[in-house]
Motif scaffolding. Structure first.
Motif, PDB file in Angstrom:
ATOM      1  N   ALA A  55      39.548  35.404  66.627  1.00  0.00           N
ATOM      2  CA  ALA A  55      39.366  34.198  65.807  1.00  0.00           C
ATOM      3  C   ALA A  55      38.822  34.566  64.427  1.00  0.00           C
ATOM      4  N   ILE A  56      37.887  35.498  64.361  1.00  0.00           N
ATOM      5  CA  ILE A  56      37.316  35.917  63.078  1.00  0.00           C
ATOM      6  C   ILE A  56      38.378  36.598  62.216  1.00  0.00           C
ATOM      7  N   VAL A  57      39.139  37.496  62.789  1.00  0.00           N
ATOM      8  CA  VAL A  57      40.196  38.179  62.043  1.00  0.00           C
ATOM      9  C   VAL A  57      41.246  37.168  61.578  1.00  0.00           C
ATOM     10  N   GLY A  58      41.585  36.209  62.423  1.00  0.00           N
ATOM     11  CA  GLY A  58      42.543  35.174  62.047  1.00  0.00           C
ATOM     12  C   GLY A  58      42.061  34.327  60.882  1.00  0.00           C
ATOM     13  N   MET A  59      40.767  34.025  60.855  1.00  0.00           N
ATOM     14  CA  MET A  59      40.209  33.248  59.743  1.00  0.00           C
ATOM     15  C   MET A  59      40.173  34.045  58.446  1.00  0.00           C
ATOM     16  N   LEU A  60      39.891  35.336  58.541  1.00  0.00           N
ATOM     17  CA  LEU A  60      39.781  36.183  57.345  1.00  0.00           C
ATOM     18  C   LEU A  60      41.133  36.540  56.748  1.00  0.00           C
ATOM     19  N   THR A  61      42.204  36.538  57.519  1.00  0.00           N
ATOM     20  CA  THR A  61      43.499  36.975  57.018  1.00  0.00           C
ATOM     21  C   THR A  61      44.436  35.814  56.735  1.00  0.00           C
ATOM     22  N   GLN A  62      43.914  34.604  56.601  1.00  0.00           N
ATOM     23  CA  GLN A  62      44.773  33.468  56.283  1.00  0.00           C
ATOM     24  C   GLN A  62      45.293  33.606  54.833  1.00  0.00           C
ATOM     25  N   PRO A  63      46.537  33.200  54.607  1.00  0.00           N
ATOM     26  CA  PRO A  63      47.088  33.326  53.246  1.00  0.00           C
ATOM     27  C   PRO A  63      46.491  32.350  52.252  1.00  0.00           C
TER      28      PRO A  63
END
Length: 63
Positions: A55-63
C-alpha cells in the motif's frame, strides 16, 4: 543374585525414571503448543506487513 532389596531399588529407580520422562513429555507438549501459536502469529504479521508495504509503495508511485 536377585533379592527383595535389589528389586525394591530397581522398582524405585524405574518409577522415578518414568516420572521424569512423563514430566519431560508434558513440558514438550506445552512448548509445542507455544511454538504453534507463535508460527500462526508470525504468518499473520508477515502477511499484514507485506500488504502495508504494498500500500505504501502504491501510494508513493502514483502518477
Amino acid at each position: 543374585m536377585v533379592n527383595a532389596r535389589n528389586l525394591t531399588v530397581a522398582t524405585t529407580l524405574l518409577e522415578e525414571g518414568a516420572s521424569a520422562l512423563r514430566d519431560v513429555l508434558r513440558t514438550r507438549c506445552v512448548r509445542r503448543d507455544e511454538i504453534n501459536a507463535l508460527g500462526l502469529k508470525s504468518i499473520v504479521s508477515g502477511t499484514l506487513t507485506t500488504c502495508l508495504m504494498g500500500a505504501i509503495v502504491g501510494m508513493l508511485t502514483q502518477p
